[in-house]
Write an enzyme that holds these catalytic residues in place. Structure first.
Site, PDB file in Angstrom:
ATOM      1  N   SER A 195      28.952  64.060  70.108  1.00 24.37           N
ATOM      2  CA  SER A 195      29.462  63.172  71.138  1.00 24.37           C
ATOM      3  C   SER A 195      30.533  63.708  71.912  1.00 24.37           C
ATOM      4  CB  SER A 195      29.615  61.727  70.772  1.00 24.37           C
ATOM      5  OG  SER A 195      30.004  61.047  71.979  1.00 24.37           O
ATOM      6  N   TYR A 228      33.206  55.602  65.248  1.00 23.50           N
ATOM      7  CA  TYR A 228      32.235  56.241  65.850  1.00 23.50           C
ATOM      8  C   TYR A 228      32.783  57.719  66.240  1.00 23.50           C
ATOM      9  CZ  TYR A 228      28.930  57.463  69.440  1.00 23.50           C
ATOM     10  OH  TYR A 228      27.939  58.032  69.936  1.00 23.50           O
TER      11      TYR A 228
END
Length: 602
Positions: free
Chosen positions: A472, A485
């Site tokens: 990501s 995350y």
């Protein structure tokens, strides 16, 4: 030409190692007796497999067994090889004209009145090009699949064209192929090849193939290898120089041709096929990231391509000549691609993109129904085969079981896409140990399990492959509300970089895909730490609206995944904001850290 049925010459169960359940017969032609093996239902379309040098028909064992599920499969030992007899004298006994006589004799014996689908590898392909381009075989060949063996006539014209109008590029191509053809010069020397094969080379050949080509060990080659190889030297002596000097001007294929080109072939340059459309108007091209001996190293992929190509010819539907229509169909057609998190979002889009390129798809997700839907759609889009599998990627034992199932049922994975992931937002102090565990189990351990379990099988196969890990932009863009995350994705990014260094020597590429804001369902399932259930639902809905307004489609991420594999890219930021943050992380990290302190809209 006639079929012999003397003692031991009629049809009976073959005893060749690796050809289980084969029916054997003898076919006499031109002073030799050919050993022919058949598998499958004789009422189905006939596929004839022609082996190369220094092989015997057993080189096709795995491919033949797989094809026999759908076709009538015929293999024969070329004259002088395996259990076929050699011509006397050897000199002049292996010309392409006599090899064509052999082919017609076998075709008339096993498929009278019906054309056969021809498949050739190495010298089997060289002679099959002759079969597919001479007039006397017209109507006897329904299709031809060629791999690792060019037409000597086409090769001769290729050389003459580059000699007649030399340029630096053409000179480099000639020199490159000249270096790759070193063995051809050796095979033209008197007596030396025979002595080498009947001496140390014949004994060491299996180990050489295992080490250099990464072919599986086991019972093949046959015990007749030294003699086969000594006889086969006359294939080169009888044909190469005469044809290269005087190539036929009418060497046009009179049947559809499928060309499979291994990109790692140590003996043949891909440039040899640059002008092939001129000689084969009905041409389908495939490229395969493998070395020369693909019948032994990639039987699953060859079976898929051969089956697809033959089925298209049998159905007589021009629209189905090439099922795959994606931009990378020649690269991924027939390859086995496994995608986790494939029930929706980026995973589903990625599975569909590979399906459009003709890959075989294994769609994996915790959502069994969603994985099955993805597989069903993949088949409609262009995947020759697609399967849905249910697994929790965080469960190591379940992933091991999945890998065993995939190996047994589908083969070794060529491309692995570790895409499954979950979202979690909230401050570090509000994130519980349980929250951390859930995020790391899926986002990091799921990737670790996939890389270790499937990557190990890729490495053991020894034919390369590619691993794609979905990280990501959060992996390099800090945020005050994405501690867990971002940490999980940063770990995935570094894992990918480390694996890339470790596996490069084994021909396995590793890419980390780093999307930014992409309009997927992850926003509606992401958890928000430290808030009530009602507040969590409100934030999920708001995040979904924001991502929807951004409306960056997952299909663009899927396109980036395929490009990353083709180009073997290391880190691939996707979306403008992801690319911008990546540049800032490298050149202006202080500015990126300052942005991380801004309170995001919630």
């Amino acid at each position: 030409m006639k079929t012999g049925k003397g003692p031991g010459q009629g049809p009976h169960q073959g005893q060749e190692q690796g050809l289980r359940g084969a029916r054997e017969r003898r076919v006499r032609t031109g002073g030799v007796e050919l050993c022919v093996a058949e598998l499958g239902d004789a009422a189905r379309p006939t596929v004839m497999l022609v082996h190369g040098y220094p092989d015997s028909k057993e080189v096709w064992s795995e491919v033949a067994q797989r094809l026999a599920e759908s076709f009538h499969v015929v293999l024969y030992d070329v004259r002088g090889c395996g259990r076929s007899t050699a011509p006397k004298p050897l000199r002049g006994g292996f010309t392409l004209e006599k090899l064509t006589d052999d082919f017609l004799a076998v075709a008339d014996a096993v498929s009278p009145g019906r054309p056969v689908h021809l498949v050739g590898h190495d010298w089997g392909s060289v002679q099959a090009w002759e079969f597919a381009t001479v007039r006397r075989t017209e109507g006897r060949i329904a299709s031809f699949t060629s791999m690792s063996g060019p037409s000597l006539d086409h090769f001769g014209h290729w050389i003459k064209k580059r000699m007649a109008r030399p340029t630096p590029r053409r000179a480099a191509q000639l020199l490159n192929q000249g270096a790759k053809s070193w063995y051809v010069y050796m095979l033209h020397t008197p007596k030396l090849p025979e002595l080498a094969w009947k001496g140390p080379l014949g004994k060491r050949w299996p180990r050489i193939l295992e080490r250099v080509e990464k072919v599986p060990g086991g019972g093949y080659p046959t015990s007749s290898l030294p003699t086969d190889a000594a006889h086969g030297a006359w294939l080169y002596r009888d044909n190469v120089i005469p044809r290269l000097r005087r190539p036929r001007a009418d060497a046009y294929a009179h049947c559809p041709v499928q060309l499979i080109t291994p990109t790692g072939d140590a003996f043949l340059s891909q440039r040899l096929y640059d002008d092939l459309e001129r000689w084969a108007p009905q041409l389908v091209r495939r490229t395969l990231p493998a070395k020369h001996w693909v019948p032994r190293t990639r039987p699953d992929q060859l079976t898929s391509w051969i089956t697809e190509f033959i089925t298209a010819q049998e159905e007589g539907d021009p629209a189905k000549k090439v099922v795959a229509t994606g931009p990378y169909a020649d690269r991924f057609g027939g390859q086995l691609v496994l995608v986790t998190g494939a029930a929706s979002g980026i995973g589903r889009a990625t599975a569909f993109a590979f399906a459009e390129a003709g890959a075989r798809i294994i769609a994996v997700d915790r959502d069994a129904e969603g994985a099955a839907r993805t597989a069903d759609m993949a088949r409609l889009i262009g995947a020759p085969h697609a399967w849905g599998e249910t697994v929790d990627v965080s469960d190591e034992a379940a992933m091991e079981k999945l890998a065993d199932t995939v190996d047994a049922a589908y083969g070794t994975v060529d491309v692995l896409v570790n895409n499954a992931g979950i979202g979690l937002s909230g401050s570090f102090l509000d994130t519980t140990t349980e929250d951390w565990q859930k995020v790391l189990d899926v986002n990091l351990w799921g990737v670790i399990h996939g890389c270790r379990i499937f990557g190990k099988r890729m490495a053991e196969r020894g034919q390369g492959g590619h691993i794609v890990n979905t990280a990501s932009a959060a992996a390099y863009q800090p945020s005050k509300i994405l501690a867990a995350y971002s940490t999980s994705k940063a770990a995935v990014l570094m894992l990918s970089e480390c694996l890339r260094a470790e596996l490069a020597g084994q021909g396995i590429g590793v890419s980390a895909i780093c999307p930014g804001l992409v309009n997927t369902g992850i926003t509606t399932t992401s958890r928000f730490a430290g808030v009530s259930a009602d507040e969590e639902k409100r934030r999920q809905a708001k995040a979904a609206r924001l991502y929807g307004m951004r409306n960056y489609p997952p299909e663009k991420v899927a396109d980036a995944v395929l490009r990353a594999v083709v180009r073997n890219q290391a880190v691939v930021p996707v979306t403008p904001e992801a690319r911008g943050a990546h540049l800032m992380s490298r050149f202006t990290p202080r500015a990126l850290r300052a942005l991380a302190r801004i309170e995001p809209p919630l």
